[in-house]
Design a protein around this motif. Structure first.
Motif, PDB file in Angstrom:
ATOM      1  N   GLY A 118      -0.804 -61.270   5.010  1.00  0.00           N
ATOM      2  CA  GLY A 118      -0.031 -62.043   5.209  1.00  0.00           C
ATOM      3  C   GLY A 118       1.703 -61.216   4.917  1.00  0.00           C
ATOM      4  O   GLY A 118       2.285 -61.518   5.542  1.00  0.00           O
ATOM      5  N   ASP A 119       1.327 -59.803   5.644  1.00  0.00           N
ATOM      6  CA  ASP A 119       2.029 -58.860   5.603  1.00  0.00           C
ATOM      7  C   ASP A 119       2.598 -58.724   6.521  1.00  0.00           C
ATOM      8  O   ASP A 119       3.075 -58.469   7.505  1.00  0.00           O
ATOM      9  CB  ASP A 119       1.696 -57.085   4.780  1.00  0.00           C
ATOM     10  N   LYS A 120       1.628 -58.832   7.504  1.00  0.00           N
ATOM     11  CA  LYS A 120       1.181 -58.875   9.699  1.00  0.00           C
ATOM     12  C   LYS A 120       1.214 -60.109   9.832  1.00  0.00           C
ATOM     13  O   LYS A 120      -0.396 -61.264   9.325  1.00  0.00           O
ATOM     14  CB  LYS A 120       0.787 -57.767   9.798  1.00  0.00           C
ATOM     15  N   ARG A 121       1.382 -60.923  10.706  1.00  0.00           N
ATOM     16  CA  ARG A 121       1.546 -61.671  12.156  1.00  0.00           C
ATOM     17  C   ARG A 121       0.865 -60.776  13.007  1.00  0.00           C
ATOM     18  O   ARG A 121       1.787 -59.795  14.272  1.00  0.00           O
ATOM     19  CB  ARG A 121       2.207 -63.032  12.075  1.00  0.00           C
ATOM     20  N   GLU A 122      -0.331 -61.856  13.814  1.00  0.00           N
ATOM     21  CA  GLU A 122      -0.921 -60.972  14.830  1.00  0.00           C
ATOM     22  C   GLU A 122      -1.166 -62.201  16.425  1.00  0.00           C
ATOM     23  O   GLU A 122      -0.362 -64.229  15.845  1.00  0.00           O
ATOM     24  CB  GLU A 122      -2.436 -60.752  14.769  1.00  0.00           C
ATOM     25  N   LEU A 123      -0.939 -61.661  17.552  1.00  0.00           N
ATOM     26  CA  LEU A 123      -0.648 -63.051  18.837  1.00  0.00           C
ATOM     27  C   LEU A 123      -2.074 -62.427  18.510  1.00  0.00           C
ATOM     28  O   LEU A 123      -2.681 -61.797  19.624  1.00  0.00           O
ATOM     29  CB  LEU A 123       0.432 -62.977  19.351  1.00  0.00           C
ATOM     30  N   CYS A 162       6.063 -67.944  14.089  1.00  0.00           N
ATOM     31  CA  CYS A 162       6.925 -67.123  14.044  1.00  0.00           C
ATOM     32  C   CYS A 162       6.747 -66.074  15.124  1.00  0.00           C
ATOM     33  O   CYS A 162       5.477 -65.250  15.474  1.00  0.00           O
ATOM     34  CB  CYS A 162       6.909 -66.215  12.839  1.00  0.00           C
ATOM     35  N   MET A 163       7.846 -64.892  15.184  1.00  0.00           N
ATOM     36  CA  MET A 163       7.942 -63.424  15.838  1.00  0.00           C
ATOM     37  C   MET A 163       5.934 -63.005  15.316  1.00  0.00           C
ATOM     38  O   MET A 163       6.173 -62.696  14.031  1.00  0.00           O
ATOM     39  CB  MET A 163       8.764 -62.773  15.672  1.00  0.00           C
ATOM     40  N   ALA A 164       5.336 -62.227  16.003  1.00  0.00           N
ATOM     41  CA  ALA A 164       4.083 -61.794  15.434  1.00  0.00           C
ATOM     42  C   ALA A 164       4.764 -60.072  14.844  1.00  0.00           C
ATOM     43  O   ALA A 164       5.579 -59.381  16.105  1.00  0.00           O
ATOM     44  CB  ALA A 164       3.544 -61.900  15.932  1.00  0.00           C
ATOM     45  N   ASP A 165       4.093 -58.935  14.379  1.00  0.00           N
ATOM     46  CA  ASP A 165       4.044 -57.907  14.156  1.00  0.00           C
ATOM     47  C   ASP A 165       3.112 -56.995  15.049  1.00  0.00           C
ATOM     48  O   ASP A 165       3.575 -55.678  15.453  1.00  0.00           O
ATOM     49  CB  ASP A 165       3.652 -57.582  12.958  1.00  0.00           C
ATOM     50  N   PHE A 166       2.503 -57.817  16.092  1.00  0.00           N
ATOM     51  CA  PHE A 166       1.307 -56.656  16.802  1.00  0.00           C
ATOM     52  C   PHE A 166       0.455 -57.659  17.682  1.00  0.00           C
ATOM     53  O   PHE A 166       0.496 -59.227  17.112  1.00  0.00           O
ATOM     54  CB  PHE A 166       0.702 -55.416  16.099  1.00  0.00           C
ATOM     55  N   GLU A 199       7.593 -55.941  25.805  1.00  0.00           N
ATOM     56  CA  GLU A 199       8.745 -56.661  25.126  1.00  0.00           C
ATOM     57  C   GLU A 199       8.380 -58.520  25.358  1.00  0.00           C
ATOM     58  O   GLU A 199       7.144 -58.602  26.105  1.00  0.00           O
ATOM     59  CB  GLU A 199       9.596 -57.299  26.407  1.00  0.00           C
ATOM     60  N   LEU A 200       8.643 -58.040  23.523  1.00  0.00           N
ATOM     61  CA  LEU A 200       8.367 -59.565  23.088  1.00  0.00           C
ATOM     62  C   LEU A 200       9.080 -61.085  22.675  1.00  0.00           C
ATOM     63  O   LEU A 200       9.836 -60.334  22.232  1.00  0.00           O
ATOM     64  CB  LEU A 200       7.282 -59.118  21.691  1.00  0.00           C
ATOM     65  N   PHE A 215       5.244 -67.511  23.374  1.00  0.00           N
ATOM     66  CA  PHE A 215       6.018 -65.829  23.578  1.00  0.00           C
ATOM     67  C   PHE A 215       5.538 -65.617  24.667  1.00  0.00           C
ATOM     68  O   PHE A 215       4.341 -65.724  24.909  1.00  0.00           O
ATOM     69  CB  PHE A 215       5.236 -65.355  22.350  1.00  0.00           C
ATOM     70  N   GLN A 216       6.227 -64.875  25.388  1.00  0.00           N
ATOM     71  CA  GLN A 216       5.662 -64.582  26.694  1.00  0.00           C
ATOM     72  C   GLN A 216       5.844 -62.655  26.049  1.00  0.00           C
ATOM     73  O   GLN A 216       6.816 -61.992  25.578  1.00  0.00           O
ATOM     74  CB  GLN A 216       7.246 -64.868  27.112  1.00  0.00           C
ATOM     75  N   LEU A 217       5.022 -62.425  26.490  1.00  0.00           N
ATOM     76  CA  LEU A 217       4.575 -60.536  27.132  1.00  0.00           C
ATOM     77  C   LEU A 217       4.932 -59.724  27.829  1.00  0.00           C
ATOM     78  O   LEU A 217       4.353 -60.275  29.071  1.00  0.00           O
ATOM     79  CB  LEU A 217       3.288 -60.598  25.740  1.00  0.00           C
TER      80      LEU A 217
END
Length: 388
Positions: A118-123, A162-166, A199-200, A215-217
């Motif tokens: 749970g330290d990071k979130r992915e998309l 939520c906003m992801a880390d990668f 850009e995320l 989200f838009q990447l």
């Protein structure tokens, strides 16, 4: 109404835990999140923290990497319960993508294990503005530059709480000649937020599952090292398929959960709401709707159970997956529409949950592959053996 199966003792205890958790941490916030259109950070983080405490966080991943190691059957029951609630809220109970099990070397410490903890979130970044259902129409591409890759392109409708880390980004890295003609070679890349040229940002807001973000990447000459490839170069679609296959079964399971909640609401209303001196459920026009809803739900549960059994036996096909996703997503929309009709005008009032569940159900026929795409896959499986 409840699911058609009788869970064993261990699964029954798991369901009790999940239901208790949802009652305490999720249901109380549904109305507020739907009205304001976002999940307060402190609410999401509390759900996340409590999920870790009771072992629901990353329950889909194997124990060998620190996950819960739940069986497919157990996961289908959990996803069914989650389907009754706000997606914006229950998505904070992360189920990291199984694609991350393809991590190797230092990728395990950089991406896989932080997501389990749970330290990071992915998309999961596959869909593009001009390539939604037509994944082979993908325009995002990566070209070699020495040992590195230069990534360009864009993605949208990439969802998460939520906003992801990668992001796990799929891009074209070449073209292969096949007996059916040229075919794009697609590769999965691990791209960290904050990488120069990446850009995320938050994208469009949906009326279904308000509070669940898209989200838009955008990628402009993003330089990635060879260690940023997930799996093998050119095998991205195979990886994506692993996620989409069971992902569609989980969508179907969640549709059954939502249908059960809607049927419960419709039944209570039909039994208590009186017109012409009797409960409206006693009129055939209403009672037959309840009957059809119950039959549809039972059939959906059976299809999910069958898909899970086939997956556990290693014989689940793309057509099997499309059938269960197609049926359950369309079934829950029929149930939602009938529920609104039984409530009449009150079914569209913001004070009641029916209108929210009705709006939420509509998305199920679109994401993880539209109904049209599922029918195409089924048709292809029927005709291809005949050479058509």
């Amino acid at each position: 109404m409840t699911a058609h199966f009788d869970p064993d003792d261990e699964t029954g205890l798991l369901l009790q835990t999940v239901r208790s958790f949802l009652n305490e941490e999720v249901y109380p916030h549904e109305d507020l999140v739907d009205r304001q259109g976002f999940v307060p950070e402190e609410t999401g983080r509390r759900i996340e923290a409590r999920a870790k405490e009771i072992g629901l966080y990353a329950a889909n991943l194997p124990e060998r990497v620190g996950g819960g190691g739940l069986s497919m059957k157990a996961m289908s029951l959990i996803e069914r319960e989650y389907g009754k609630t706000s997606h914006a809220l229950h998505s904070w109970i992360a189920r990291p993508t199984e694609l991350l099990l393809a991590c190797e070397g230092d990728q395990i410490e950089r991406y896989l294990l932080p997501c389990v903890r749970g330290d990071k979130r992915e998309l999961f970044a596959l869909t593009e503005p001009e390539a939604g259902s037509d994944a082979m129409g993908m325009k995002s591409n990566a070209r070699r530059d020495g040992a590195d890759w230069i990534l360009n392109g864009s993605k949208h409708f990439i969802s998460g709480p939520c906003m992801a880390d990668f992001a796990i980004v799929f891009a074209v890295t070449g073209v292969d000649e096949t007996r059916r003609g040229p075919r794009k070679r697609v590769t999965a890349f691990l791209v960290d937020a904050g990488t120069p040229g990446f850009e995320l940002r938050e994208g469009n807001r949906s009326v279904s599952y308000r509070g669940y973000k898209t989200f838009q990447l955008h990628f402009s000459d993003v330089r990635l090292g060879p260690g940023q490839i997930l799996g093998e170069e050119g095998r991205g679609f195979e990886l994506a398929g692993q996620w989409l296959t069971m992902g569609r079964v989980w969508v179907a399971a969640s549709c059954c959960g939502k249908a059960e909640r809607l049927l419960g609401l419709a039944t209570d209303w039909a039994a208590s709401r009186k017109q012409f001196g009797q409960p409206v459920g006693q009129f055939q026009a209403t009672g037959f709707k309840l009957a059809d809803m119950a039959v549809g739900l039972r059939a959906g549960d059976l299809l999910v159970a069958d898909a899970v059994a086939r997956a556990e036996a290693g014989v689940l096909t793309d057509a099997d997956v499309s059938m269960v996703k197609l049926y359950c997503s369309e079934m829950v929309n029929r149930v939602a529409d009938d529920c609104v009709q039984i409530y009449g005008g009150m079914g569209l009032m913001e004070e009641l949950p029916v209108q929210r569940l009705w709006r939420d159900a509509r998305l199920e026929r679109i994401w993880d592959g539209t109904s049209e795409i599922q029918r195409h896959i089924i048709t292809r499986a029927i005709l291809r053996p005949l050479g058509a």
